[in-house]
Design a protein around this motif. Structure first.
Motif, PDB file in Angstrom:
ATOM      1  N   LEU A  76       0.906  -1.130   0.001  1.00 27.60           N
ATOM      2  CA  LEU A  76       0.052   0.050  -0.053  1.00 27.60           C
ATOM      3  C   LEU A  76       1.108   1.222  -0.008  1.00 27.60           C
ATOM      4  N   ILE A  77       0.423   2.438  -0.227  1.00 28.13           N
ATOM      5  CA  ILE A  77       1.026   3.558  -0.211  1.00 28.13           C
ATOM      6  C   ILE A  77       1.738   3.958   0.925  1.00 28.13           C
ATOM      7  N   ASP A  78       1.097   3.558   2.120  1.00 27.60           N
ATOM      8  CA  ASP A  78       1.811   3.899   3.217  1.00 27.60           C
ATOM      9  C   ASP A  78       2.911   2.745   3.737  1.00 27.60           C
ATOM     10  N   GLY A  79       3.384   1.861   2.814  1.00 26.77           N
ATOM     11  CA  GLY A  79       4.380   0.983   3.002  1.00 26.77           C
ATOM     12  C   GLY A  79       3.939  -0.324   3.497  1.00 26.77           C
ATOM     13  N   THR A  80       2.563  -0.411   4.005  1.00 30.36           N
ATOM     14  CA  THR A  80       2.224  -1.873   4.583  1.00 30.36           C
ATOM     15  C   THR A  80       2.268  -2.858   3.509  1.00 30.36           C
ATOM     16  N   ILE A  81       2.900  -3.861   3.741  1.00 27.67           N
ATOM     17  CA  ILE A  81       2.678  -5.223   2.785  1.00 27.67           C
ATOM     18  C   ILE A  81       1.481  -6.024   3.165  1.00 27.67           C
ATOM     19  N   ILE A  82       0.771  -6.243   2.097  1.00 21.72           N
ATOM     20  CA  ILE A  82      -0.529  -7.100   2.161  1.00 21.72           C
ATOM     21  C   ILE A  82      -0.393  -8.293   1.003  1.00 21.72           C
ATOM     22  N   ALA A  83      -1.372  -9.186   1.516  1.00 22.98           N
ATOM     23  CA  ALA A  83      -1.620 -10.282   0.623  1.00 22.98           C
ATOM     24  C   ALA A  83      -3.091 -10.145   0.044  1.00 22.98           C
ATOM     25  N   ILE A  84      -3.302 -10.229  -1.178  1.00 26.66           N
ATOM     26  CA  ILE A  84      -4.730  -9.954  -1.837  1.00 26.66           C
ATOM     27  C   ILE A  84      -5.210 -11.515  -2.598  1.00 26.66           C
ATOM     28  N   LYS A  85      -6.241 -11.769  -2.175  1.00 29.20           N
ATOM     29  CA  LYS A  85      -6.666 -13.066  -3.007  1.00 29.20           C
ATOM     30  C   LYS A  85      -7.793 -12.715  -3.767  1.00 29.20           C
ATOM     31  N   LYS A  86      -7.415 -13.061  -5.069  1.00 31.88           N
ATOM     32  CA  LYS A  86      -8.180 -12.764  -6.123  1.00 31.88           C
ATOM     33  C   LYS A  86      -9.052 -13.750  -6.695  1.00 31.88           C
ATOM     34  N   SER A  87     -10.261 -13.735  -6.572  1.00 31.91           N
ATOM     35  CA  SER A  87     -11.224 -15.202  -6.778  1.00 31.91           C
ATOM     36  C   SER A  87     -10.975 -15.275  -8.491  1.00 31.91           C
ATOM     37  N   LYS A  88     -11.157 -16.669  -8.632  1.00 32.47           N
ATOM     38  CA  LYS A  88     -11.213 -17.068 -10.313  1.00 32.47           C
ATOM     39  C   LYS A  88     -12.099 -16.503 -11.024  1.00 32.47           C
ATOM     40  N   VAL A  89     -13.308 -16.978 -10.722  1.00 35.39           N
ATOM     41  CA  VAL A  89     -14.587 -16.680 -11.454  1.00 35.39           C
ATOM     42  C   VAL A  89     -15.486 -15.960 -10.269  1.00 35.39           C
ATOM     43  N   VAL A  90     -16.557 -15.623 -10.985  1.00 34.07           N
ATOM     44  CA  VAL A  90     -17.713 -14.928 -10.120  1.00 34.07           C
ATOM     45  C   VAL A  90     -18.949 -15.862 -10.487  1.00 34.07           C
ATOM     46  N   ASN A  91     -19.380 -16.772  -9.549  1.00 33.33           N
ATOM     47  CA  ASN A  91     -20.688 -17.428  -9.803  1.00 33.33           C
ATOM     48  C   ASN A  91     -21.371 -17.442  -8.266  1.00 33.33           C
ATOM     49  N   VAL A  92     -22.413 -17.792  -8.335  1.00 40.43           N
ATOM     50  CA  VAL A  92     -23.211 -17.492  -6.783  1.00 40.43           C
ATOM     51  C   VAL A  92     -22.546 -18.204  -5.694  1.00 40.43           C
ATOM     52  N   ARG A  93     -21.849 -19.442  -6.068  1.00 46.27           N
ATOM     53  CA  ARG A  93     -20.964 -20.436  -4.942  1.00 46.27           C
ATOM     54  C   ARG A  93     -20.030 -19.351  -4.450  1.00 46.27           C
ATOM     55  N   HIS A  94     -19.172 -18.840  -5.491  1.00 46.71           N
ATOM     56  CA  HIS A  94     -17.852 -18.196  -5.157  1.00 46.71           C
ATOM     57  C   HIS A  94     -18.244 -16.866  -4.209  1.00 46.71           C
ATOM     58  N   VAL A  95     -19.381 -16.131  -4.679  1.00 42.98           N
ATOM     59  CA  VAL A  95     -19.821 -14.891  -4.027  1.00 42.98           C
ATOM     60  C   VAL A  95     -20.369 -15.273  -2.593  1.00 42.98           C
ATOM     61  N   GLU A  96     -20.855 -16.521  -2.569  1.00 42.71           N
ATOM     62  CA  GLU A  96     -21.298 -16.975  -1.118  1.00 42.71           C
ATOM     63  C   GLU A  96     -20.089 -17.305  -0.117  1.00 42.71           C
ATOM     64  N   ARG A  97     -19.038 -17.954  -0.817  1.00 43.60           N
ATOM     65  CA  ARG A  97     -17.819 -18.144  -0.147  1.00 43.60           C
ATOM     66  C   ARG A  97     -16.913 -17.017   0.393  1.00 43.60           C
ATOM     67  N   PHE A  98     -17.141 -15.962  -0.475  1.00 45.38           N
ATOM     68  CA  PHE A  98     -16.296 -14.670  -0.403  1.00 45.38           C
ATOM     69  C   PHE A  98     -17.102 -14.250   1.049  1.00 45.38           C
ATOM     70  N   ILE A  99     -18.457 -13.900   0.727  1.00 43.53           N
ATOM     71  CA  ILE A  99     -19.088 -13.298   2.000  1.00 43.53           C
ATOM     72  C   ILE A  99     -19.000 -13.889   3.136  1.00 43.53           C
ATOM     73  N   ASN A 100     -18.842 -15.383   3.009  1.00 44.80           N
ATOM     74  CA  ASN A 100     -18.932 -16.307   4.300  1.00 44.80           C
ATOM     75  C   ASN A 100     -17.415 -15.926   5.010  1.00 44.80           C
ATOM     76  N   GLU A 101     -16.385 -15.885   4.374  1.00 42.42           N
ATOM     77  CA  GLU A 101     -15.089 -15.704   4.703  1.00 42.42           C
ATOM     78  C   GLU A 101     -14.805 -14.543   5.302  1.00 42.42           C
ATOM     79  N   VAL A 102     -15.519 -13.062   4.881  1.00 39.78           N
ATOM     80  CA  VAL A 102     -15.375 -11.846   5.297  1.00 39.78           C
ATOM     81  C   VAL A 102     -16.263 -11.627   6.570  1.00 39.78           C
ATOM     82  N   ILE A 103     -17.405 -12.508   6.617  1.00 36.30           N
ATOM     83  CA  ILE A 103     -18.317 -12.543   7.964  1.00 36.30           C
ATOM     84  C   ILE A 103     -17.451 -13.155   8.973  1.00 36.30           C
ATOM     85  N   ILE A 104     -16.963 -14.399   8.641  1.00 33.36           N
ATOM     86  CA  ILE A 104     -16.349 -14.987   9.749  1.00 33.36           C
ATOM     87  C   ILE A 104     -15.133 -14.325  10.310  1.00 33.36           C
TER      88      ILE A 104
END
Length: 318
Positions: A76-104
C-alpha cells in the motif's frame, strides 16, 4: 457533456454493477448485524488502490494459486505489505464463499488466525485483503525439498500447539462457534517467526450454540477428510479434529498426506500411521513424541465420538 465526464460516469456505473454482483449489499447488511461494533470489520478498498499495490496484478507478485483463486503480494502507499486473494470466477457459489469468509474473519480475533484487513467489491471479481504472512505454508515448510533445512521437534510441537489453540478458540471461545472445514497443512501460514496462522475460511461454517453438526455436501481435501463425514454428510467439530490429526502426523513424520510411493495400504498417511501404531512399528526416543503420537491416533479414530475435542487436544499439547 465532455467525453471525460461520460467515461467517468460509465466507470462509476460499472463499479456499482460489480459491487452489487459481488454481494456488496448483502455483505453490508450482514456486517452491520455483527454485534461487536468496536471490532474493525475490514476496510472497503478501492480497486485502483489494489491495482497500484500489485503493479496491475503482475505475475511476478503471485504468492500462490489454488482452487479458489490467486494470491498476490502487494504494498500500500503507506508501505504496508499485504496479501490479496483474487477470486478465479464469479458465480453464486464463489460470492457466497467470499461473503462467508469476510463475515467469519470479521468475528475472529486470535493471534494464530490470519487477519483480514479488508476487501474490494468494485472489480470484476471480488478481492480479499489480508495481513502478509511471509514464510509460506506449513506444507511447503515440511515437504519442499528445496527448503532443505532441518526443523527441530520443539518447533514442530510449538506449531502443532498454535494450530490446536486456534481451532479450540474457533470451536469454543469465538462469539459464535465456527467449524473450519478445510484444515490442512497448505492452509496453515507461517509468519516471520515461523508462528502458525490458520487461513482460508471460504467453506467454514458458523453454528448456533445448540447445533451439534451441519448437514452439507461433502467437501474437503483428500487425505484430510473425516471418513465419518464422507459417509454421513454430517460435519461436526470432530471432523476438524480428524483433519488436525492428519496435520499432527505430518508434523511428526514429515510425510505427505497422500503419497503414491508408499505401498497401496499406506498411500493415505492417516491409514499408514494407524497401521504402524497398532503394529508397534513406531517408537520414538523421546517420551514426549510418543505421547503426541498417541494423541494423533486418538484424533484419527474412525468414530467421531471417540476423538478428543480441540479444547482437550490443545490442553494436552500445552
Amino acid at each position: 457533456m465532455s467525453k471525460r465526464f461520460i467515461k467517468r460516469r460509465r466507470a462509476a456505473k460499472l463499479k456499482q454493477k460489480f459491487f452489487q454482483r459481488n454481494g456488496g449489499l448483502i455483505l453490508q447488511q450482514r456486517l452491520s448485524s455483527i454485534e461487536d461494533n468496536h471490532k474493525a470489520k475490514g476496510k472497503l478498498f478501492a480497486s485502483t488502490e489494489l491495482d497500484i499495490a500489485t503493479d496491475h496484478f503482475n505475475k511476478s507478485r503471485i504468492l500462490g494459486q489454488g482452487g479458489q483463486g490467486t494470491v498476490y503480494k502487494g504494498m500500500l502507499i503507506d508501505g504496508t505489505i499485504i496479501a490479496i486473494k483474487k477470486s478465479k470466477v464469479v458465480n453464486v457459489r464463489h460470492v457466497e464463499r467470499f461473503i462467508n469468509e469476510v463475515i467469519i474473519l470479521s468475528e475472529i480475533n486470535h493471534r494464530n488466525v490470519v487477519r483480514l484487513l479488508g476487501f474490494c467489491l468494485e472489480c470484476e471479481v471480488p478481492l480479499l485483503v489480508y495481513e502478509f504472512v511471509p514464510n509460506g505454508t506449513l506444507y511447503q515448510y515440511l515437504h519442499d525439498p528445496c527448503r532443505g533445512f532441518p526443523i527441530s521437534w520443539e518447533t514442530r510441537l510449538r506449531i502443532a500447539n498454535e494450530i490446536a489453540g486456534a481451532l479450540s478458540y474457533l470451536h469454543f471461545a469465538a462469539a459464535i462457534p465456527i467449524y473450519h472445514r478445510d484444515i490442512k497443512s497448505s492452509n496453515i501460514l507461517l509468519d516471520e517467526s515461523y508462528r502458525a496462522k490458520v487461513a482460508d475460511f471460504g467453506t467454514s461454517k458458523s453454528i448456533t450454540i445448540d447445533q451439534t453438526h451441519v448437514t452439507t455436501k461433502v467437501h474437503g481435501t483428500v487425505g484430510y477428510l473425516d471418513p465419518e463425514f464422507f459417509r454421513t454428510s454430517q460435519f461436526t467439530d470432530k471432523s476438524d479434529v480428524y483433519s488436525f490429526g492428519v496435520v499432527l502426523v505430518e508434523l511428526l513424520t514429515r510425510e505427505k498426506p497422500i503419497c503414491e510411493l508408499r505401498a497401496e495400504e499406506g498411500r493415505c498417511l492417516a491409514t499408514y500411521f494407524i497401521i504402524l501404531m497398532e503394529e508397534n512399528r513406531l517408537s520414538w526416543e523421546k517420551e514426549e513424541i510418543n505421547a503426541v503420537s498417541n494423541l494423533a491416533k486418538r484424533c484419527l479414530n474412525l468414530k467421531g465420538r471417540y476423538r478428543p475435542t480441540m479444547k482437550e487436544v490443545a490442553m494436552e499439547l500445552e
